[in-house]
Design an enzyme around this catalytic site. Sequence first.
Site, short mmCIF file in Angstrom:
data_model
loop_
_atom_site.label_atom_id
_atom_site.label_comp_id
_atom_site.label_asym_id
_atom_site.label_seq_id
_atom_site.Cartn_x
_atom_site.Cartn_y
_atom_site.Cartn_z
N HIS A 9 24.03 69.22 20.57
CA HIS A 9 22.69 68.90 21.06
C HIS A 9 21.86 70.18 21.28
CE1 HIS A 9 19.90 67.61 24.44
NE2 HIS A 9 19.55 66.83 23.43
N ARG A 10 20.70 70.24 20.66
CA ARG A 10 19.84 71.44 20.64
C ARG A 10 20.67 72.67 20.23
NH1 ARG A 10 16.52 70.79 26.39
NH2 ARG A 10 16.60 68.51 26.43
N GLU A 36 21.67 68.70 16.49
CA GLU A 36 20.43 67.98 16.83
C GLU A 36 19.42 69.02 17.27
OE1 GLU A 36 17.54 65.98 19.63
OE2 GLU A 36 18.81 67.73 19.95
N ASP A 38 14.77 69.80 17.79
CA ASP A 38 13.45 69.19 18.02
C ASP A 38 12.37 69.97 17.26
OD1 ASP A 38 14.41 67.47 20.42
OD2 ASP A 38 15.08 69.49 20.88
N HIS A 51 12.29 72.65 22.05
CA HIS A 51 12.35 71.35 22.71
C HIS A 51 11.04 70.97 23.40
CE1 HIS A 51 13.09 68.49 26.00
NE2 HIS A 51 13.84 67.90 25.09
N GLU A 111 14.71 65.68 15.59
CA GLU A 111 13.88 64.83 16.46
C GLU A 111 12.42 65.24 16.30
OE1 GLU A 111 14.74 64.58 20.72
OE2 GLU A 111 12.82 63.55 20.97
N LYS A 113 9.01 65.40 17.70
CA LYS A 113 8.58 65.38 19.10
C LYS A 113 7.13 64.88 19.25
CE LYS A 113 11.85 66.59 22.04
NZ LYS A 113 12.30 65.59 23.00
N ASP A 231 26.11 68.96 24.70
CA ASP A 231 25.70 70.36 24.83
C ASP A 231 26.90 71.30 24.70
OD1 ASP A 231 23.10 69.53 25.46
OD2 ASP A 231 23.52 69.45 27.62
O1 G3P Z 1 17.95 63.22 20.36
C1 G3P Z 1 18.59 63.04 21.55
C2 G3P Z 1 18.04 63.85 22.67
O2 G3P Z 1 17.84 65.15 22.21
C3 G3P Z 1 16.76 63.32 23.23
O3 G3P Z 1 16.36 63.97 24.39
O4 G3P Z 1 14.99 65.48 25.70
O5 G3P Z 1 17.07 66.34 24.72
O6 G3P Z 1 15.13 65.86 23.28
P1 G3P Z 1 15.86 65.48 24.51
CA CA Z 2 16.07 66.19 21.18
#
Ligand code: G3P
Ligand code: CA
Length: 247
Positions: A9-10, A36, A38, A51, A111, A113, A231
Site C-alpha cells: 500500500h502506497r 498500490e 495514488d 497521496h 488509485e 484521486k 503497509d
Molecule cells: O486503494 C486503497 C486505499 O489506498 C484507499 O485509501 O486513503 O490510502 O488512498 P487511501
Molecule cells: Ca490509495
Amino acid sequence: MKNIQIFAHRGSKGTHPENTMAAFKEAARIGAEGIEFDVHLSSDGEMIVIHDETLDRTTSLLGYVKDCSAQKLKTADAGSKFSKEFLGERIPFLMEVFDWARGNSLLMNIEIKTDKLAYEGIEQKIIDLIRKYRMEDRVILSSFNHQSIEKVKMLAPELERALLFEGIPENFEEILHDKKESGFHPDKNSLTPAISEKAKKLGYKIRPWVANNKADIIRLAEMDVDVIMTDFPEKAIKILKAWQTSD
Ligand code: G3P
Ligand code: CA
C-alpha cells in the site's frame, strides 16, 4: 490453496516514504505481487504520484499539487519527513513508475484521486500512458469516485477496474450488480464473511485495504480474499505463509 496476493500500500508505507520509488523498489525486493499508489495532476497536467491533494504532509513543499508545476514538483523532497535516511527521495511522476515497472512484473493498483478534487481529463491521461507503455495487463484502476471508474470503462473497456469503498452501503449488492466492474476494494473493517461471499457471487475480486497486523491479515485470508493491501508487505508475506502452512 488459493494464492492470496500481497499489494504494498502506497509502496511499503510502513517502512519507506509512501508513494516514492524507494517504497516501490522495496515492494519489489521483498516479493510483493503488487503495489498500490495514488495519482493527481499538477497545474500543467502531469500525472503525479502522491497521496494527499496537498504537498504539506509528505514533502518539503507546501500547497496543492494542482497549483504546482511539474518543474517545481521535481524540486520537492518526499523522503526526509519519513526519515532523514531518505533525504533526496523525489515525488514520482507516473511515467517514472512505468519506466521502472518495465523491469519487473509487479501489478499496479492505480488509485485515481478524484474523490476530493476534480482533475479534468485525468482518466484519459492515465489510460494514454498505460497504452503507451503497454501496461494494460499490469494495472487495476480504482477510485472512491465511481464516476471516474465509469469514465475509464467508456474510454478503455479492456482495462481492469475496481470500486473503492470506505464503509459499505446497505445496497452494495445492487451497486456491484449495476456497475458490473470486476474489483471490490472495501476498507478492511467493513468487510465481513457474508459481504465477501455476496461480492464473490457477483463475480468480483476482493481486495480489502489496509491490513497491517496478524489478526487482520488472517481474518481477511479466512474470508478468501484475492489480495490483501498492507503497509508492511514483508511482514504480511511471512504471516500469510505461516498461516497457509499451518492449515
Ligand atoms: O486503494 C486503497 C486505499 O489506498 C484507499 O485509501 O486513503 O490510502 O488512498 P487511501
Ligand atoms: Ca490509495
